[in-house]
Design a protein around this motif. Structure first.
Motif, mmCIF file in Angstrom:
data_model
loop_
_atom_site.group_PDB
_atom_site.id
_atom_site.type_symbol
_atom_site.label_atom_id
_atom_site.label_comp_id
_atom_site.label_asym_id
_atom_site.label_seq_id
_atom_site.Cartn_x
_atom_site.Cartn_y
_atom_site.Cartn_z
ATOM 1 N N MET A 58 0.835 -1.193 0.000
ATOM 2 C CA MET A 58 0.000 0.000 0.000
ATOM 3 C C MET A 58 0.878 1.255 0.000
ATOM 4 N N ASP A 59 0.357 2.322 -0.624
ATOM 5 C CA ASP A 59 1.092 3.583 -0.604
ATOM 6 C C ASP A 59 0.629 4.452 0.563
ATOM 7 N N GLU A 60 1.241 5.610 0.698
ATOM 8 C CA GLU A 60 0.956 6.485 1.838
ATOM 9 C C GLU A 60 -0.447 7.068 1.839
ATOM 10 N N ASP A 61 -1.155 6.966 0.708
ATOM 11 C CA ASP A 61 -2.534 7.439 0.635
ATOM 12 C C ASP A 61 -3.541 6.331 0.919
ATOM 13 N N GLY A 62 -3.037 5.153 1.275
ATOM 14 C CA GLY A 62 -3.908 4.034 1.584
ATOM 15 C C GLY A 62 -4.387 3.266 0.368
ATOM 16 N N LEU A 63 -3.749 3.489 -0.763
ATOM 17 C CA LEU A 63 -4.135 2.796 -1.993
ATOM 18 C C LEU A 63 -3.197 1.623 -2.244
ATOM 19 N N CYS A 64 -3.769 0.507 -2.619
ATOM 20 C CA CYS A 64 -2.943 -0.662 -2.930
ATOM 21 C C CYS A 64 -2.189 -0.420 -4.226
ATOM 22 N N PHE A 65 -0.932 -0.833 -4.245
ATOM 23 C CA PHE A 65 -0.149 -0.737 -5.465
ATOM 24 C C PHE A 65 -0.692 -1.735 -6.477
ATOM 25 N N THR A 66 -0.691 -1.348 -7.722
ATOM 26 C CA THR A 66 -1.066 -2.281 -8.778
ATOM 27 C C THR A 66 0.207 -2.845 -9.394
#
Length: 135
Positions: free
Chosen positions: A109-117
């Protein structure tokens, strides 16, 4: 891990990565892995194993400058969230000859709470020699 560090001199230093925001993210993730991660326990287990071997450890968060860190090994126990370009800096550290131990649930996950694709662990899968079929 004992075999990995058996050749290291007793005075070698290891950097353990811990990040409060990453821990928070791992506790609040809404996926099938929720409740199966315990970054604090993983950190304690790695620290204990290293201390039993007489290996000095330091604890830093993801803001550490890995290129200036005078350590033999960087350990990332369950560092779920990679923020502040940590994945790229970790990759560059490995490419420059640094050693890294990455456990499960790393760089998802990135710092914005989004999972990396795409590939995981994000930014360092090539440096670790991991391909998607390996997962």
């Amino acid at each position: 891990m004992r075999d990995l560090l058996a050749e290291a001199p007793p005075a070698s230093r290891v950097l353990l990565i811990y990040d409060v925001q990453s821990r928070w993210a791992s506790r609040n993730v809404q996926t099938g892995i929720q409740g199966r991660m315990d970054p604090i326990l993983a950190l304690k287990e790695h620290h204990r194993a290293l201390m039993e071997l007489g290996i000095q450890t330091d604890l830093k968060d993801m803001s550490v400058d890995l290129q200036k860190a005078d350590v033999d090994l960087v350990v990332c126990p369950e560092v779920f969230m990679y923020r502040d370009s940590f994945g790229e800096r970790l990759r560059d550290y490995v490419r420059a000859g640094g050693n890294v131990l990455v456990t499960c649930f790393n760089g998802l996950m990135d710092e914005d709470g989004l999972c990396f694709t795409g590939h995981v662990p994000h930014a360092i899968h090539e440096a670790l020699g991991i391909r998607d079929p390996d997962l």
